[in-house]
Enzyme design. Sequence first.
Site, PDB file in Angstrom:
ATOM      1  N   THR A  91     -25.642  14.553  -1.412  1.00 46.29           N
ATOM      2  CA  THR A  91     -26.705  13.659  -0.925  1.00 46.29           C
ATOM      3  C   THR A  91     -27.843  13.953  -1.842  1.00 46.29           C
ATOM      4  OG1 THR A  91     -26.019  13.271   1.445  1.00 46.29           O
ATOM      5  CG2 THR A  91     -28.470  13.230   0.797  1.00 46.29           C
TER       6      THR A  91
ATOM      7  N   ARG B   7     -16.748   5.238   7.712  1.00 48.30           N
ATOM      8  CA  ARG B   7     -17.235   6.230   7.940  1.00 48.30           C
ATOM      9  C   ARG B   7     -18.874   6.404   7.683  1.00 48.30           C
ATOM     10  NH1 ARG B   7     -19.983  10.794   5.453  1.00 48.30           N
ATOM     11  NH2 ARG B   7     -19.743  12.634   6.645  1.00 48.30           N
TER      12      ARG B   7
END
Length: 306
Positions: free
Chosen positions: A166, A194
């Site tokens: 991320t 997910r």
Amino acid sequence: KVTKPIVISTWDFGIAANQAAWKILKDNGRALDAVEAGVRIPEADLKNVTVGKGGYPDRDGHVTLDACIMDENGNCGAVLAMEHITHAISVARLVMEKTPHVMLAGEGALQFALENGFQKENLLTESAEKAWQEWLKKAEYKPIMNIENQHFSPNKLPGNQYNHDTIGMLALDAKGNLSGACTTSGMAFKMHGRVGDSPIIGAGLYVDNEIGAATSTGVGEEVVRTVGSFLVVELMRQGYSPEDACKEAVERIIRKKPQKAKEIQVGFLAINKNGQYGAYALQKGFSFAVCNEETQDLLIKGKSIF
Ligand code: SD4
């Protein structure tokens, strides 16, 4: 003393992202514009296999992106498991600004993006597809720690491992306002559908313009369980420094899952209203980038528990 403007972001690739944000901040621009512009850099970088286009797909071969953004007024927007659009962060911003909602997921997020002029793209690059094909041979889930700052060739990546990543970015602008952005392709080879912590306000990102802002990286499930970024900001409200707040949030994860915590990476990054920043991670190897008047490309090693 207040250090502003300033922008900080997760991992080595935060350096290039910060520089795009700085172009806006240095001219007295708004933190919100800065964080959006900043995280668009790794989103568009095809070599980055964990954010945006070029990100590794889920186990069924779909690249699904998670992103959220939050401004100084507590406004926020997010897209969850969205396919086919590189700049998930810009769609998240439009969700914030143009809809009565905070989150749009999957097909609905894509539909909204297309209605707003985004182009449908194939986000699965050849090398990401190759890595997925490799992974399918064993289809095992075993995380690689700190994949984000290993400059590796995706083709060399062992097929039996899955990765995470991320970019989380936090900025304090010249007016003293805070904003944050967080965007990811999530866990590589995750189950279809997910969603991690990154698009969840309070988990992957939180901004409170009175106090500070925080963001996270690593295994999102553990961050969601502890509402990590909100926790970090609330600890700063109680007087913790950014670094101590991040450390306490990491320790909370260890207290909840002591065994698991040894095997995974989670890192938090935080900034307060004075432009003081800090970070903490479970494992060694976490890094974050800082950009302000004095230093444009500082990379700091995050402290860690283990
Ligand atoms: C997730 N937190 O989807 C993201 C991935 C990540 O470093 O940050 N990895 O769980």
